[in-house]
Scaffold this active site. Sequence first.
Site, PDB file in Angstrom:
ATOM      1  N   LYS A 176       5.668   3.465  17.053  1.00 53.89           N
ATOM      2  CA  LYS A 176       5.589   2.410  16.038  1.00 53.89           C
ATOM      3  C   LYS A 176       6.772   2.526  15.090  1.00 53.89           C
ATOM      4  CE  LYS A 176       2.472   0.137  12.814  1.00 53.89           C
ATOM      5  NZ  LYS A 176       1.084   0.042  12.371  1.00 53.89           N
ATOM      6  N   PHE A 218      -1.521   8.313   4.316  1.00 49.60           N
ATOM      7  CA  PHE A 218      -2.270   8.938   5.430  1.00 49.60           C
ATOM      8  C   PHE A 218      -3.498   9.723   4.971  1.00 49.60           C
ATOM      9  CE2 PHE A 218       1.765   9.460   8.327  1.00 49.60           C
ATOM     10  CZ  PHE A 218       1.774   8.096   8.557  1.00 49.60           C
ATOM     11  N   ASN A 243       0.833  -1.210   0.000  1.00 47.04           N
ATOM     12  CA  ASN A 243       0.000   0.000   0.000  1.00 47.04           C
ATOM     13  C   ASN A 243       0.860   1.248   0.000  1.00 47.04           C
ATOM     14  OD1 ASN A 243      -0.413   1.895   2.531  1.00 47.04           O
ATOM     15  ND2 ASN A 243       0.206  -0.122   3.315  1.00 47.04           N
ATOM     16  N   ASN A 264       5.151   5.936   3.367  1.00 45.70           N
ATOM     17  CA  ASN A 264       4.398   6.650   2.330  1.00 45.70           C
ATOM     18  C   ASN A 264       4.249   8.153   2.559  1.00 45.70           C
ATOM     19  OD1 ASN A 264       3.916   4.233   0.857  1.00 45.70           O
ATOM     20  ND2 ASN A 264       2.417   3.676   2.415  1.00 45.70           N
ATOM     21  N   THR A 265       4.905   8.675   3.590  1.00 50.48           N
ATOM     22  CA  THR A 265       4.993  10.125   3.758  1.00 50.48           C
ATOM     23  C   THR A 265       6.470  10.465   3.636  1.00 50.48           C
ATOM     24  OG1 THR A 265       3.050  10.298   5.180  1.00 50.48           O
ATOM     25  CG2 THR A 265       4.692  12.046   5.387  1.00 50.48           C
ATOM     26  N   SER A 302       5.770   5.077   8.676  1.00 50.22           N
ATOM     27  CA  SER A 302       5.115   4.795   7.400  1.00 50.22           C
ATOM     28  C   SER A 302       6.063   5.144   6.263  1.00 50.22           C
ATOM     29  CB  SER A 302       3.842   5.630   7.250  1.00 50.22           C
ATOM     30  OG  SER A 302       3.427   5.592   5.891  1.00 50.22           O
ATOM     31  N   ASN A 323       5.821  -1.650  11.348  1.00 47.26           N
ATOM     32  CA  ASN A 323       5.052  -1.122  10.215  1.00 47.26           C
ATOM     33  C   ASN A 323       5.372  -1.948   8.948  1.00 47.26           C
ATOM     34  OD1 ASN A 323       3.504   0.764   8.640  1.00 47.26           O
ATOM     35  ND2 ASN A 323       3.964   2.299  10.207  1.00 47.26           N
TER      36      ASN A 323
HETATM   37  C1  LIG Z   1      -3.580  -0.647   3.446  1.00 51.91           C
HETATM   38  C2  LIG Z   1      -2.783  -0.450   4.691  1.00 51.91           C
HETATM   39  C3  LIG Z   1      -2.801   0.773   5.328  1.00 51.91           C
HETATM   40  C4  LIG Z   1      -2.062   0.976   6.505  1.00 51.91           C
HETATM   41  N1  LIG Z   1      -2.106   2.190   7.121  1.00 51.91           N
HETATM   42  C5  LIG Z   1      -1.391   2.380   8.258  1.00 51.91           C
HETATM   43  C6  LIG Z   1      -1.470   3.621   8.953  1.00 51.91           C
HETATM   44  O1  LIG Z   1      -2.201   4.532   8.560  1.00 51.91           O
HETATM   45  N2  LIG Z   1      -0.720   3.766  10.075  1.00 51.91           N
HETATM   46  C7  LIG Z   1       0.064   2.762  10.571  1.00 51.91           C
HETATM   47  O2  LIG Z   1       0.715   2.950  11.606  1.00 51.91           O
HETATM   48  N3  LIG Z   1       0.144   1.575   9.946  1.00 51.91           N
HETATM   49  C8  LIG Z   1      -0.573   1.366   8.820  1.00 51.91           C
HETATM   50  N4  LIG Z   1      -0.511   0.149   8.197  1.00 51.91           N
HETATM   51  C9  LIG Z   1       0.405  -0.894   8.734  1.00 51.91           C
HETATM   52  C10 LIG Z   1      -0.329  -1.902   9.621  1.00 51.91           C
HETATM   53  O3  LIG Z   1      -0.890  -1.298  10.753  1.00 51.91           O
HETATM   54  C11 LIG Z   1       0.651  -3.009  10.072  1.00 51.91           C
HETATM   55  O4  LIG Z   1       1.677  -2.426  10.850  1.00 51.91           O
HETATM   56  C12 LIG Z   1       1.290  -3.743   8.892  1.00 51.91           C
HETATM   57  O5  LIG Z   1       0.372  -3.900   7.833  1.00 51.91           O
HETATM   58  C13 LIG Z   1       1.822  -5.122   9.297  1.00 51.91           C
HETATM   59  O6  LIG Z   1       0.771  -5.958   9.760  1.00 51.91           O
HETATM   60  P1  LIG Z   1       0.075  -7.084   8.831  1.00 51.91           P
HETATM   61  O7  LIG Z   1       1.175  -7.898   8.234  1.00 51.91           O
HETATM   62  O8  LIG Z   1      -0.817  -7.841   9.768  1.00 51.91           O
HETATM   63  O9  LIG Z   1      -0.691  -6.348   7.799  1.00 51.91           O
HETATM   64  C14 LIG Z   1      -1.267  -0.080   7.028  1.00 51.91           C
HETATM   65  C15 LIG Z   1      -1.275  -1.320   6.387  1.00 51.91           C
HETATM   66  C16 LIG Z   1      -2.025  -1.531   5.258  1.00 51.91           C
HETATM   67  C17 LIG Z   1      -1.994  -2.881   4.591  1.00 51.91           C
END
Ligand SMILES: Cc1cc2nc3c(=O)[nH]c(=O)nc-3n(C[C@H](O)[C@H](O)[C@H](O)COP(=O)(O)O)c2cc1C
Length: 350
Positions: A211, A103, A99, A170-171, A168, A240
Amino acid sequence: MDPERAHLRAITAAARAAPLLGLARWRVRDDRLSQRVWGIRFPNPVGLGAGYDKWGRGIAAWQRLGFGFAEIGTVTAQPQDGNPTPRVVRLPADRALINRMGFNNDGAAATAQRLAQWDRRGVLHRIPVGVNIGKSKVTPLEDAKRDYVASLDRLWPYADYIAVNVSSPNTPGLRELQETVALGGILEELVDLNRVKANLTGSRRRPILVKVAPDLSDGQFDAAIDLVQEVGVHGVIVCNTTLARDGLRSPTALVDQAGGLSGAPLAARSLAMLRRATARAPGLQIISVGGISDADDVWERLAAGASLVQVWTALVYGGPALVARINRDLLARMDAEGVRDITELIGSGA
Ligand SMILES: Cc1cc2nc3c(=O)[nH]c(=O)nc-3n(C[C@H](O)[C@H](O)[C@H](O)COP(=O)(O)O)c2cc1C
């Protein structure tokens, strides 16, 4: 359907259906799964990871889907649209997602208002709700502190805990804030404001967690863990999404997409970081996230010392019954292995 639209629909459907979903179906209520962390009661250790409900729209649904807690956000001080769509890609062959959302969220003021509405309806704290805060894209990196402080100020009253997102991908530049001087500056301000707010309102301080990214070197990660302890932050969320693309099976056209990778391929790295953190900082509370998809994964993370876990990508592949399934399977394994309650499992190395 575009994965992002599918996921938004899932949130809306979950929120609408929440009152209709017979509680018994999804919620696994069993005191053996519950524990207190930072003085807060978590009915089970499985939480919703940040980024699924960036707006706090689904609050009523998360408890009913069986989560032990939910993390809202990332919320930034300013509302923002995020990156152009499409910005979520599925890699089914790897049980993964990439992704580059950036934000997209309503901003701290509007999110605080929405959480206040849930609070008035008596729904907000049925399970602990963490609020994850990040930096607005328009705010220059050197002013990041101000942005985090503004968000904490608005959202503090509604949060059971605060997650500080400096990880993140993405910023642009955000992850540079993990470097100790910048991170120390931000955390000290947040810790101060937390104390002031608690004193003014006569209520308890909110646990603050940081985080971190899986792409930190071991040295950077150790430094972050040491810093967190020095400034009196209450825990770490590990981890993350990653910019790494090692060992994926999916076609290159998918693998080469820009953004953060999540899901099964992240599991080994996330677990290794958890182990490193618990070895370095025995007592530090850790929320483990990254590639968790079943009760055995949860077992492994808790045994390795995580207090709580979160899921995100596995929800996409496992569907809404995932959390109930994990909690039921956890209980079955606890029975089989003679573990009386979840606190016995945590840090046991079993
Ligand atoms: C589509 C998407 C959007 C996410 N947005 C955020 C976010 O806004 N803030 C954040 O701290 N982590 C964000 N994450 C990261 C998740 O909270 C998590 O740390 C990461 O996906 C690893 O966990 P998983 O393997 O269970 O997905 C996002 C993940 C995905 C897939």
